[in-house]
Design a protein around this motif. Sequence first.
Motif, PDB file in Angstrom:
ATOM      1  N   ARG A 173     -37.813  27.660  34.055  1.00 37.68           N
ATOM      2  CA  ARG A 173     -36.660  26.929  33.524  1.00 37.68           C
ATOM      3  C   ARG A 173     -36.419  25.644  34.307  1.00 37.68           C
ATOM      4  NH1 ARG A 173     -33.348  30.618  34.097  1.00 37.68           N
ATOM      5  NH2 ARG A 173     -32.198  29.904  35.931  1.00 37.68           N
ATOM      6  N   ALA A 176     -38.927  23.025  33.246  1.00 35.60           N
ATOM      7  CA  ALA A 176     -38.570  22.482  31.931  1.00 35.60           C
ATOM      8  C   ALA A 176     -37.384  21.538  32.031  1.00 35.60           C
ATOM      9  CB  ALA A 176     -38.258  23.628  30.970  1.00 35.60           C
ATOM     10  N   GLU A 177     -36.386  21.892  32.848  1.00 38.59           N
ATOM     11  CA  GLU A 177     -35.213  21.032  33.016  1.00 38.59           C
ATOM     12  C   GLU A 177     -35.587  19.712  33.681  1.00 38.59           C
ATOM     13  OE1 GLU A 177     -32.363  23.274  35.191  1.00 38.59           O
ATOM     14  OE2 GLU A 177     -31.818  24.584  33.506  1.00 38.59           O
ATOM     15  N   ARG A 179     -38.504  18.174  33.595  1.00 38.03           N
ATOM     16  CA  ARG A 179     -39.238  17.355  32.627  1.00 38.03           C
ATOM     17  C   ARG A 179     -38.301  16.783  31.567  1.00 38.03           C
ATOM     18  NH1 ARG A 179     -44.443  21.454  32.063  1.00 38.03           N
ATOM     19  NH2 ARG A 179     -45.516  20.733  33.948  1.00 38.03           N
ATOM     20  N   ALA A 180     -37.354  17.610  31.122  1.00 35.87           N
ATOM     21  CA  ALA A 180     -36.400  17.130  30.121  1.00 35.87           C
ATOM     22  C   ALA A 180     -35.523  16.022  30.694  1.00 35.87           C
ATOM     23  CB  ALA A 180     -35.540  18.286  29.619  1.00 35.87           C
ATOM     24  N   ALA A 183     -37.536  12.845  30.964  1.00 34.84           N
ATOM     25  CA  ALA A 183     -37.675  12.236  29.637  1.00 34.84           C
ATOM     26  C   ALA A 183     -36.365  11.599  29.196  1.00 34.84           C
ATOM     27  CB  ALA A 183     -38.118  13.285  28.624  1.00 34.84           C
ATOM     28  N   GLY A 184     -35.245  12.257  29.514  1.00 39.60           N
ATOM     29  CA  GLY A 184     -33.940  11.729  29.134  1.00 39.60           C
ATOM     30  C   GLY A 184     -33.619  10.424  29.837  1.00 39.60           C
ATOM     31  N   ALA A 227     -37.103   8.839  20.691  1.00 40.88           N
ATOM     32  CA  ALA A 227     -37.593  10.087  20.095  1.00 40.88           C
ATOM     33  C   ALA A 227     -38.245   9.824  18.741  1.00 40.88           C
ATOM     34  CB  ALA A 227     -36.438  11.083  19.950  1.00 40.88           C
ATOM     35  N   HIS A 480     -40.710  13.057  37.576  1.00 39.85           N
ATOM     36  CA  HIS A 480     -42.006  13.426  37.006  1.00 39.85           C
ATOM     37  C   HIS A 480     -43.080  13.543  38.079  1.00 39.85           C
ATOM     38  CE1 HIS A 480     -45.863  12.920  34.968  1.00 39.85           C
ATOM     39  NE2 HIS A 480     -45.273  13.345  33.857  1.00 39.85           N
TER      40      HIS A 480
END
Length: 659
Positions: A173, A176-177, A179-180, A183-184, A227, A480
Amino acid sequence: MRRQAKLIVVVAFAGFASIYLVAGSPLAPAVFGVQVVFAGRRSWWLVALQAALAYASVLVYGSSVGILGFVGGALLLTPLWPLALAVVASAALLGPADPVISMVLVSLVVYGLTRMIDRIEEVNAARLSLAVTAAAEERLRIAAELSAGLGGALATIADGARTGTPDVETARRSLAEARAAAAGYRAMSLAPEITTAKAMLTAAGVTVNVRVGHGEPLGPAGALLAAVLREAVTEIVRRRTATTCLIETLTEGDTVRLRVSNDGARTAGDENLGDLPAQVEAAGGTLTVELAGDASMTVEAVLPTTRPPARPARDSALSTALLAAVLVGFSVKALLMVGSLWPAALLAVIVFMQLRSVEGRHPVALSIMAVLTFAPIPLFGQAWLGVAGFLAGPILLAFSWPVALPLVAGIVAVVAAAGVLLGMPVPLTVNYAISTLVTGVVVYGLLRLAQLARELRESRDSLARAAVVEERLRAARDLHDLLGHTLAAILLKCELARRLDAERARKELDDVLTMTERAMEDLRTVSGERGELSLAAEAESARSLLAAAGIEVELDLGHGRLGSEVDTTLGIVLREAVTNVLRHSSAGRCTITTSARDGTVRLVVRNDGVRATLGRRGSAGIGNLTTRLAALDGRLDVRREHDWFELAATVPTQAWVPA
């Protein structure tokens, strides 16, 4: 911009002084000189000197009391501004009403022009500090977000490792957070996504044409448009039928438009944008897909932009108020000379036209003012000649210098010719001609300085927004390249520990503890605290991590001692390269080599087991590394040969780094 503003003020002050010099005051240049010095350096002795010169000009040389306006304007700029009323009273005692009105108007203009210069200096001085503050606030916000989420998750993973329980779910988790979040932060600006899209399409053999017509940052609209662009480009690459692609952005009023066109469409339902149409609609925009007869497809998204709250237009308000005062004062002078009130209607129209078109001069308004400037001269004679100055000002604003200057020269010539035809004395005719030019310069100066202040303020705000975007991009790169790699390694170790016996699992969990400590350091780096890496230490860590994944590693380090910037940057490059080996290949063998020669150091990571993927070259990681190396005057090269992939970073060992 500041030089232009100061030049405008100096020209306006010189114009006033020239009027009194022509009228017979030899002290006018000295009064002008003191005023110019006072505009940049506020000292009491300068006010006293100016007052002595101005009153001497009136009492000794018989100059018009209008020259006392310099003294009144200077006093208005000091804490003892009420003394300006005493100057007005003395002018009323020494001269008739007409020069007294001129004195008041000169005082207001001197005050207004100088205050506009002050405002421009204040805004300019605040540009850098505002950008630094904006970046610091964004850094604190990012730090709070990451500490609350990832910081707590890392602590949980460490606690599990201490108790012998690998927390795989929390590690997954957290990765994933991270990376998110990366990206954000990156997607808040559309520009990096366009760069990545171009790289992906070029790698896929698609000819790309990019036309950028938007301003950064776009805020939430930028994230959503990024996006849309990402999904549209992914579909183009997936279909493998396009040969050309156009990516275009355009700002139209309060909306921003993104258009992605390609020639590889097959059917009207060949697009796959998921739930993006619903997201765009919820944000108040539209997302459409059009298929043309020539098999070209266009994905177009239109979204409202997010603009900062409007600031009070103090600069424009001050210049407009002063212009109104000057216009009204002149109108009163003209009416006194005419000796009748009925021309007030014509003067009111002129004042209205001037104030109505403060933000821009229009041909209709200029035409009306031109008619009202020259047509009444035969009727009102000398009293109406001064109106010409209020036509010269708008012309200076409306046209370029090659056009405006001849037009203003023509207006001055008409005033001089009218003076001759009216039988006015030559000195008076010259005075009116000069006054026309000076009035035009004053009108131009008041409004142009307001424009300059507004442009400088917008430039300051743009610089602050750019600093925020840069801070987001830095956080995204570090998330990243640094934290993403470490979290991926933690997840790998946790999954490995869960499958091993207790004794072997303990060793892996010890590595997890070490990695969580390093991840906390990386988190502080992402949050804005400066962090340094060692290429040698990263190489050893990479060998351990790759070996744990069952990959045979060959390590050959020959780079020697490096500067901290180069060492840290190459350490980050190695982290990203190892992450790519684990994520994008089924490698069985990997070689990591470094060498130093002729003032440059070279890092090469080479692995087999490359998968058939097109996204690697245009990935965020490769783009981040290219940006980091470019900052040190280095370069990144990637090469694929059959099932082998090679990443090479070359950078000067003593790279110049901007402060």
